[in-house]
Scaffold this motif. Structure first.
Motif, mmCIF file in Angstrom:
data_model
loop_
_atom_site.group_PDB
_atom_site.id
_atom_site.type_symbol
_atom_site.label_atom_id
_atom_site.label_comp_id
_atom_site.label_asym_id
_atom_site.label_seq_id
_atom_site.Cartn_x
_atom_site.Cartn_y
_atom_site.Cartn_z
ATOM 1 N N ASP A 89 0.841 -1.195 0.000
ATOM 2 C CA ASP A 89 0.000 0.000 0.000
ATOM 3 C C ASP A 89 0.877 1.247 0.000
ATOM 4 O O ASP A 89 1.590 1.505 0.970
ATOM 5 C CB ASP A 89 -0.885 0.029 1.253
ATOM 6 C CG ASP A 89 -1.848 -1.153 1.320
ATOM 7 O OD1 ASP A 89 -2.562 -1.389 0.333
ATOM 8 O OD2 ASP A 89 -1.869 -1.837 2.359
ATOM 9 N N CYS A 90 0.790 2.017 -1.067
ATOM 10 C CA CYS A 90 1.553 3.268 -1.170
ATOM 11 C C CYS A 90 0.676 4.421 -0.715
ATOM 12 O O CYS A 90 -0.515 4.443 -1.013
ATOM 13 C CB CYS A 90 2.012 3.483 -2.612
ATOM 14 S SG CYS A 90 2.755 5.109 -2.887
ATOM 15 N N VAL A 91 1.281 5.394 -0.010
ATOM 16 C CA VAL A 91 0.521 6.569 0.447
ATOM 17 C C VAL A 91 -0.068 7.361 -0.708
ATOM 18 O O VAL A 91 -0.976 8.148 -0.510
ATOM 19 C CB VAL A 91 1.358 7.576 1.266
ATOM 20 C CG1 VAL A 91 1.475 7.172 2.699
ATOM 21 C CG2 VAL A 91 2.713 7.825 0.671
ATOM 22 N N ALA A 145 21.111 2.401 -2.358
ATOM 23 C CA ALA A 145 22.085 2.807 -3.370
ATOM 24 C C ALA A 145 21.642 4.026 -4.166
ATOM 25 O O ALA A 145 22.453 4.660 -4.830
ATOM 26 C CB ALA A 145 22.337 1.639 -4.326
ATOM 27 N N ASP A 146 20.331 4.359 -4.115
ATOM 28 C CA ASP A 146 19.794 5.370 -5.034
ATOM 29 C C ASP A 146 19.666 6.762 -4.422
ATOM 30 O O ASP A 146 19.261 6.939 -3.283
ATOM 31 C CB ASP A 146 18.418 4.923 -5.550
ATOM 32 C CG ASP A 146 17.422 4.684 -4.418
ATOM 33 O OD1 ASP A 146 17.769 3.957 -3.457
ATOM 34 O OD2 ASP A 146 16.303 5.237 -4.480
ATOM 35 N N THR A 147 19.987 7.740 -5.249
ATOM 36 C CA THR A 147 19.761 9.147 -4.907
ATOM 37 C C THR A 147 18.429 9.557 -5.524
ATOM 38 O O THR A 147 18.300 9.613 -6.744
ATOM 39 C CB THR A 147 20.899 10.025 -5.471
ATOM 40 O OG1 THR A 147 22.128 9.552 -4.902
ATOM 41 C CG2 THR A 147 20.701 11.483 -5.125
ATOM 42 N N VAL A 156 15.304 -4.653 -11.467
ATOM 43 C CA VAL A 156 15.871 -3.360 -11.065
ATOM 44 C C VAL A 156 14.759 -2.407 -10.627
ATOM 45 O O VAL A 156 14.867 -1.739 -9.606
ATOM 46 C CB VAL A 156 16.743 -2.763 -12.194
ATOM 47 C CG1 VAL A 156 17.023 -1.288 -11.943
ATOM 48 C CG2 VAL A 156 18.047 -3.545 -12.301
ATOM 49 N N LYS A 157 13.664 -2.354 -11.374
ATOM 50 C CA LYS A 157 12.636 -1.365 -11.004
ATOM 51 C C LYS A 157 12.027 -1.627 -9.625
ATOM 52 O O LYS A 157 11.580 -0.700 -8.952
ATOM 53 C CB LYS A 157 11.555 -1.242 -12.082
ATOM 54 C CG LYS A 157 10.699 -2.454 -12.298
ATOM 55 C CD LYS A 157 9.634 -2.154 -13.353
ATOM 56 C CE LYS A 157 8.790 -3.395 -13.609
ATOM 57 N NZ LYS A 157 7.673 -3.128 -14.495
ATOM 58 N N HIS A 158 12.042 -2.890 -9.181
ATOM 59 C CA HIS A 158 11.472 -3.206 -7.864
ATOM 60 C C HIS A 158 12.535 -3.316 -6.772
ATOM 61 O O HIS A 158 12.233 -3.755 -5.667
ATOM 62 C CB HIS A 158 10.630 -4.471 -7.940
ATOM 63 C CG HIS A 158 9.350 -4.283 -8.714
ATOM 64 N ND1 HIS A 158 8.365 -3.392 -8.320
ATOM 65 C CD2 HIS A 158 8.904 -4.830 -9.871
ATOM 66 C CE1 HIS A 158 7.361 -3.433 -9.195
ATOM 67 N NE2 HIS A 158 7.670 -4.284 -10.154
#
Ligand code: MTE
Ligand code: MO
Length: 255
Positions: free
Chosen positions: A124-126, A161-163, A202-204
């Motif tokens: 569930d995403c806000v 790892a992501d900015t 990668v996307k997940h």
């Protein structure tokens, strides 16, 4: 002024006087103590009604969403991440350090050899969307037992790892999250390397992401690099325990 404006004016006035009252009240140490006691009482009452160890609902394979949306970072451009992705994460390791007796660095093969769990749950995403997926991963509770938490440890911080915000100063745009030890030891809390029976894309969040099923989407940190056990997270990044928390979201996002 129409009725709505009048009402709005009245409400704003009421809110202002409540605020003013609160300001004055908090100056009084006796009242302050009373408030602290009341807060303790509500917290204890809440513990009685909400069982934090209860399982999140699980679904069947037939319920799996055919198109699980990807959100936030979906293809990190950070050079370190790109280099790891280029060799399909052969050189990637998950570091576990901070307040642990036995700091470690685990390869994907190491993680796949640990006690695992598979679960079909709803994310569930806000932002107002949900999706059902099947997740397989190493049980975080078993892993922290191996690392051996020091008695001062109260939270786990997940460094990613992501900015997500390249305009933030220094490392402040880097995604991170944190959870307490109740969520860390929850049986459905896993470090997922498979989604719907295949290695995480990668996307997940490849190669590894957190699934913390009693919490909202933003707590499920993707692109994991390091798990740090801490007594307190005030000194990390913006100090509020997560990328979105530093930008105003609740730290405890229980569902
Ligand atoms: N590292 C990292 N983790 C992250 C995010 C992100 O941008 N970066 N976004 C969060 C949000 S808001 C959601 S809803 C989920 C999305 O996961 P998904 O892309 O697998 O749907 O990841 C969470 N974890
Ligand atoms: Mo989200």
């Amino acid at each position: 002024m129409n009725r709505r404006d009048t009402l709005r004016g009245l409400l704003a006035g009421a809110a202002a006087s409540v605020l003013a009252a609160c300001d004055k009240l908090t100056l009084n140490p006796v009242v302050q103590q009373g408030l602290a006691m009341a807060e303790g009482l509500t917290r204890r009452a809440q513990r009685l009604v909400t069982d934090r160890t209860a399982l999140a609902q699980e679904f069947t394979r037939a319920d799996i969403s055919p198109d699980f949306r990807a959100n936030g970072s979906t293809n990190p451009g950070d050079p370190d991440y790109r280099a790891l992705a280029a060799t399909n994460f052969a050189d990637w390791k998950l570091v576990i350090d901070g307040l642990v007796e036995r700091p470690m660095a685990l390869t994907l093969a190491d993680l796949r050899g640990l006690p695992a769990r598979t679960q079909i749950t709803r994310h569930d995403c806000v932002e107002g969307w949900s999706a059902i997926g099947e997740w397989t991963g190493a049980r975080l509770g078993a892993l922290i037992d191996r690392a051996g938490l020091k008695p001062e440890a109260r939270y786990l911080v997940f460094h990613c790892a992501d900015t997500l915000d390249p305009n933030a100063p220094g490392d402040r745009g880097r995604y991170y999250e944190s959870i307490d030890l109740i969520d860390a030891r929850h049986p459905q809390t896993i470090l997922a390397y498979d989604m719907n029976g295949a290695p995480l894309s990668v996307k997940h969040g490849a190669p590894l992401r957190l699934r913390v099923e009693r919490q909202l989407g933003y707590k499920h940190a993707k692109y994991l690099m390091r798990i740090e056990a801490v007594a307190d997270f005030a000194h990390i990044s913006g100090g509020k325990g997560g990328f979105w928390e530093d930008r105003g979201y609740e730290w405890y996002a229980g569902i």
